[in-house]
Design a protein around this motif. Structure first.
Motif, mmCIF file in Angstrom:
data_model
loop_
_atom_site.group_PDB
_atom_site.id
_atom_site.type_symbol
_atom_site.label_atom_id
_atom_site.label_comp_id
_atom_site.label_asym_id
_atom_site.label_seq_id
_atom_site.Cartn_x
_atom_site.Cartn_y
_atom_site.Cartn_z
ATOM 1 N N HIS A 248 0.834 -1.206 0.000
ATOM 2 C CA HIS A 248 0.000 0.000 0.000
ATOM 3 C C HIS A 248 0.871 1.259 0.000
ATOM 4 C CE1 HIS A 248 -3.541 2.435 0.628
ATOM 5 N NE2 HIS A 248 -3.045 2.957 1.738
ATOM 6 N N GLY A 249 1.954 1.223 0.761
ATOM 7 C CA GLY A 249 2.857 2.372 0.794
ATOM 8 C C GLY A 249 3.531 2.613 -0.540
ATOM 9 N N ARG A 250 3.904 1.539 -1.210
ATOM 10 C CA ARG A 250 4.587 1.668 -2.504
ATOM 11 C C ARG A 250 3.625 2.120 -3.599
ATOM 12 N NH1 ARG A 250 6.530 -2.440 -6.452
ATOM 13 N NH2 ARG A 250 8.481 -1.710 -7.333
ATOM 14 N N GLU A 251 2.381 1.632 -3.559
ATOM 15 C CA GLU A 251 1.439 1.935 -4.627
ATOM 16 C C GLU A 251 0.686 3.252 -4.417
ATOM 17 O OE1 GLU A 251 -1.173 -1.386 -4.938
ATOM 18 O OE2 GLU A 251 0.315 -2.688 -5.900
ATOM 19 N N ALA A 252 0.421 3.626 -3.147
ATOM 20 C CA ALA A 252 -0.492 4.743 -2.907
ATOM 21 C C ALA A 252 0.051 5.846 -2.007
ATOM 22 C CB ALA A 252 -1.796 4.206 -2.291
ATOM 23 N N LEU A 253 1.024 5.542 -1.148
ATOM 24 C CA LEU A 253 1.410 6.520 -0.129
ATOM 25 C C LEU A 253 2.699 7.265 -0.422
ATOM 26 C CD1 LEU A 253 0.491 4.495 3.084
ATOM 27 C CD2 LEU A 253 -0.930 6.095 1.784
ATOM 28 N N GLY A 254 3.400 6.884 -1.468
ATOM 29 C CA GLY A 254 4.566 7.647 -1.857
ATOM 30 C C GLY A 254 5.912 7.095 -1.481
ATOM 31 N N GLY A 255 5.963 5.917 -0.838
ATOM 32 C CA GLY A 255 7.270 5.328 -0.603
ATOM 33 C C GLY A 255 7.528 4.913 0.827
ATOM 34 N N ALA A 256 8.790 4.527 1.074
ATOM 35 C CA ALA A 256 9.181 3.965 2.367
ATOM 36 C C ALA A 256 9.098 4.983 3.492
ATOM 37 C CB ALA A 256 10.601 3.406 2.268
ATOM 38 N N THR A 257 9.318 6.263 3.190
ATOM 39 C CA THR A 257 9.261 7.280 4.240
ATOM 40 C C THR A 257 7.875 7.341 4.865
ATOM 41 O OG1 THR A 257 10.947 8.582 3.097
ATOM 42 C CG2 THR A 257 9.641 9.701 4.777
ATOM 43 N N ALA A 258 6.832 7.272 4.039
ATOM 44 C CA ALA A 258 5.465 7.292 4.562
ATOM 45 C C ALA A 258 5.178 6.052 5.400
ATOM 46 C CB ALA A 258 4.463 7.393 3.411
ATOM 47 N N VAL A 259 5.660 4.900 4.932
ATOM 48 C CA VAL A 259 5.458 3.666 5.697
ATOM 49 C C VAL A 259 6.163 3.753 7.042
ATOM 50 C CG1 VAL A 259 5.909 1.181 5.755
ATOM 51 C CG2 VAL A 259 5.129 2.254 3.635
ATOM 52 N N GLY A 260 7.409 4.229 7.032
ATOM 53 C CA GLY A 260 8.137 4.393 8.287
ATOM 54 C C GLY A 260 7.442 5.346 9.239
ATOM 55 N N LEU A 261 6.889 6.429 8.699
ATOM 56 C CA LEU A 261 6.172 7.389 9.534
ATOM 57 C C LEU A 261 4.928 6.761 10.143
ATOM 58 C CD1 LEU A 261 5.731 10.263 10.588
ATOM 59 C CD2 LEU A 261 4.540 10.774 8.440
ATOM 60 N N LEU A 262 4.181 5.997 9.363
ATOM 61 C CA LEU A 262 2.971 5.361 9.865
ATOM 62 C C LEU A 262 3.287 4.362 10.984
ATOM 63 C CD1 LEU A 262 1.077 4.741 6.508
ATOM 64 C CD2 LEU A 262 0.404 6.325 8.320
ATOM 65 N N VAL A 263 4.294 3.547 10.766
ATOM 66 C CA VAL A 263 4.674 2.579 11.798
ATOM 67 C C VAL A 263 5.190 3.296 13.043
ATOM 68 C CG1 VAL A 263 6.176 0.621 12.342
ATOM 69 C CG2 VAL A 263 5.156 0.807 10.074
ATOM 70 N N SER A 264 5.887 4.394 12.831
ATOM 71 C CA SER A 264 6.387 5.179 13.954
ATOM 72 C C SER A 264 5.240 5.808 14.745
ATOM 73 C CB SER A 264 7.333 6.272 13.445
ATOM 74 O OG SER A 264 7.876 7.013 14.516
ATOM 75 N N VAL A 265 4.242 6.326 14.050
ATOM 76 C CA VAL A 265 3.067 6.881 14.731
ATOM 77 C C VAL A 265 2.381 5.801 15.554
ATOM 78 C CG1 VAL A 265 0.732 7.777 14.342
ATOM 79 C CG2 VAL A 265 2.676 8.772 13.122
ATOM 80 N N PHE A 266 2.220 4.637 14.955
ATOM 81 C CA PHE A 266 1.628 3.508 15.673
ATOM 82 C C PHE A 266 2.435 3.196 16.929
ATOM 83 C CE2 PHE A 266 1.135 -0.919 16.743
ATOM 84 C CZ PHE A 266 -0.208 -1.194 16.537
#
Length: 452
Positions: A248-266
């Motif tokens: 989902h991060g690769r296809e819709a959220l713009g990359g690894a930085t967004a995924v890292g931010l989401l996991v960090s928020v969690f």
């Protein structure tokens, strides 16, 4: 009393788990970058988690015999070698897909015994430090959650600027530091050293120890219910972290930085949830808090990811989910420690950990194959719906009502007596040692939900 051993274990967990969070994002991203296949990402997740079940099942008695300090240190050193080999082989141009799977399998095989060895020391270290168990469990989980938050944020930055290979090298270094801390500061702690066996070490005795843990678990309905529910949620969470969120991060959220931010928020809000429960949690009914926390941390993530292509709604959902997830481990850890006699913790932990992690290999593999076959959106909705049904079980089954009591003296004493009678009447030689291990979603520490 001394707090140094407890502080050393907290520091080792912080460093090791922060590094593991880097790998949690780095490995799927590495696979997606190099192969472009969600199915292959699922295969790697399967290879990484299948040995975890085997290690958890056989690890309890072994941990007691070898010693928790040694098991933890050796586990981290082997993990450092296996994780560090991936980028080194890639830089050399010789890394094949089967090599990646094999290295992840080696890491999975030894990682769980190391975590278990540290986790089962918690009651002893808390007592040694003069800290109440419930508070120590909350602190232990809060530190783990904070480490995941830091590691996830770091992973996103490292992958974005330096590539997934650099993230994996950092994880290898964190494992090495964790091994040094445990090896140095737990030396001389009696519960961390090898525990003498009551009789001769034998295959029959080893089987009897595992059977003893299984017998105790099957005769304690609440513990069995916890194990089954966490088994299901851990499998779903593995599909989320290893495949669904990276895709989902690769296809819709713009990359690894967004995924890292989401996991960090969690992770950040999970830390807050653990701290809040440590301060006020015991004032509220455990079953109500546990059910609400599980529902909050589970299905909403999948539904929002399926229905939105922007980071903000998912970030808000991940924050709320993390708040709920942070309350889970302190509750489950306290409940499980209250109900398992000290001398049975290692044996019961092997069975509960194996049970809780039984579906994790299938969760990652199924997520990868379903994304390739059905698409990410349908797979997210399917996983989310299943998660919701599973987490409503504490409201349905009567055994969960017993978790409100601080100790089920009548039930548990009868279980313990029946276990002891079966051991004393049997011919197998069983080691009645001091304990040696739930996470996310994620053990006898309690079965840990691995939600992230």
């Amino acid at each position: 009393m001394s707090r140094r051993p407890f502080a050393a274990v907290l520091a080792a967990n912080t460093i090791s788990i922060a590094g593991s969070s880097v790998t949690l994002i780095g490995v799927p991203w590495f696979v997606l970058q190099t192969t472009g296949s969600a199915g292959r990402a699922g295969v790697v997740a399967f290879c990484a988690t299948l040995p975890v079940v085997i290690a958890a099942l056989i690890g309890g008695p072994v941990i007691d015999r070898i010693g928790r300090r040694r098991v933890s240190a050796v586990s981290d050193l082997v993990c450092a070698a296996s994780v560090g080999s991936i980028p080194l082989l890639h830089y050399a141009g010789v890394l094949e897909f089967w090599m990646l799977c094999a290295l992840m399998a080696v890491g999975g095989l030894v990682h769980t015994p190391g975590l278990t060895a540290r986790a089962v020391l918690l009651p002893n270290l808390a007592e040694h430090a003069g800290t109440p168990l419930a508070r120590a469990a909350s602190l232990y989980d809060a530190v783990s959650r904070g480490a995941r938050m830091i590691g996830a944020a770091l992973a996103g930055v490292l992958i974005a600027f330096f590539g997934a290979e650099s993230a994996l090298l950092l994880d290898a270094a964190t494992f090495a530091v964790s091994a040094l801390l445990v090896g140095a500061f737990l030396r001389g702690v009696p519960a961390a050293e090898p525990q003498p066996a009551a009789g001769k070490v034998s295959l029959a005795g080893y089987r009897a120890e595992l059977a003893e843990g299984w017998t105790f678990l099957t005769r304690a309905p609440l513990l069995m219910g916890i194990t089954l529910m966490v088994m299901m949620t851990n499998g779903l969470d593995q599909g989320w972290s290893a495949v669904l969120l990276p895709v989902h991060g690769r296809e819709a959220l713009g990359g690894a930085t967004a995924v890292g931010l989401l996991v960090s928020v969690f992770g950040g809000f999970a830390l807050l949830g653990a701290l809040l429960y440590g301060v006020w949690g015991e004032r509220f009914p455990r079953r109500a808090v546990l059910t609400a926390a599980f529902v909050l941390c589970g299905a909403p993530r999948y539904a929002v990811a399926a229905l939105t292509d922007t980071p903000l709604p998912l970030a808000v959902t991940m924050a709320l989910s993390g708040l709920g997830a942070g309350m889970l481990n302190p509750i489950l850890t306290t409940v499980v420690y209250e109900r398992i006699p000290e001398e049975l913790r290692s044996r019961v932990s092997g069975v509960t950990t194996a049970g809780c992690e039984l579906t994790m290999p299938l969760g990652g593999l199924a997520a990868g194959l379903l994304v390739d076959g059905l698409g990410a959106t349908r797979t997210l909705l399917l996983f989310g719906g299943t998660y919701l049904l599973v987490t409503l079980s504490p409201l349905v089954f009567p055994a969960w009502r017993t978790m409100e009591r601080a100790a089920e003296s009548t039930v548990e004493s009868s279980v313990e007596n029946s276990v002891e009678n079966s051991v004393e009447s049997g011919s197998a030689e069983v080691s009645r040692t001091e304990p040696a291990h739930r996470g996310s979603a994620h053990a006898a520490p309690a079965p840990r939900p691995s939600a992230n």
